[in-house]
Design an enzyme around this catalytic site. Sequence first.
Site: not given
Length: 317
Positions: A101-102, A126, A184, A251
């Site tokens: 990620g970042d 995520d 739903g 995960r």
Amino acid sequence: MKIGILTSGGDAPGMNAAIRAVTFAAINKGFEVFAIYDGYKGMVNGNIKKLTKNDVDEIINRGGTIIRSARLPEFKELEVRKKAVEQLKKHDIDAIVVIGGDGSYMGAKKLEELGIKCVGLPGTIDNDISSTDFTIGFDTSLNTIVEEIEKIKDTGRSHSRCMLVEVMGNHCDDLALYSAIATGADLVISKNHMISNEDTVKRLNKMKENGQIFSLVVVAEKTIDTNKLLQDIQENTDWDARLTILGHTQRGGIPSAMEKVLATKMGYYAVKLLSQNITGVCVGIKENKIVYEDILDALKKETLVSNELVEVIDNLN
Ligand code: ADP
Ligand code: F6P
């Protein structure tokens, strides 16, 4: 060229498919590929091993990451990164592909300043990376969540209950919004779709008045205290309520077919970029096209909230 590959931060289904694609694409171009185990931790400790096609041939269907992942906060220190570069140099590795990620992207960019070429691939359940519409791991995790919620609905409906389900997402709304739509759900509570406990209670009371016998509330982690919400519902409504925190099941598991395709396309593309001497960038998919962008530009941007999803949710519930 000798390319090191690592997975960093939270693991995500599809990481193995990306590792496989990078390895195949690189070897086919005449490059060598090295697994760097345990993310930046393994880079600093020199836990590095050459990969063959045989090592990765059978991993496309496996969840997790065969080269493991880790978090190493000390990687923010220059001295620690210099040690990592020394280890890379021992193996003559001059380029890396970082799947994460970042934070992992930032680590890669800082290695570039020390002379290592790098390309980032978005690996996280995520979906919180601005440079891509979808991250590797999101689709599988979403499918897992939906499957689990459907089971929760079966039992919840049988007992005429209100079922609260807390899903992961690390401050990003997407897993909650997408799973709420796909199951739903009656209500969804997330960073950009906040509902106070008081309001949730009011809405649940209204559902009871309207004769509804089952209700489902999806909550994004790190937004509200779900135990407190459960207590508020139990004390202020006639609903018999239960809370499930889905946790790390989200995960794991076999990556979905879409995940495997996305990860394979991105892995191939990372090698293509490095072979063209393009570095310091991260790969993404935008409007169904594989694209790339400078890591620093990508990190400056906020992940967009899907207003379309919010509108759908607000108008269906
Ligand atoms: P993610 O990559 O999923 O965002 P983290 O934020 O935990 O996960 O980052 C993963 C790893 O990347 C960290 O444990 C650290 O080793 C490295 N990292 C994160 N931020 C930086 C930074 N600013 N500079 C250098 N390395 C970083
Ligand atoms: O970033 C992936 C993620 O699963 C988040 O959704 C969650 O908040 C976090 O990682 C959990 O991290 P850990 O593996 O440290 O429990």
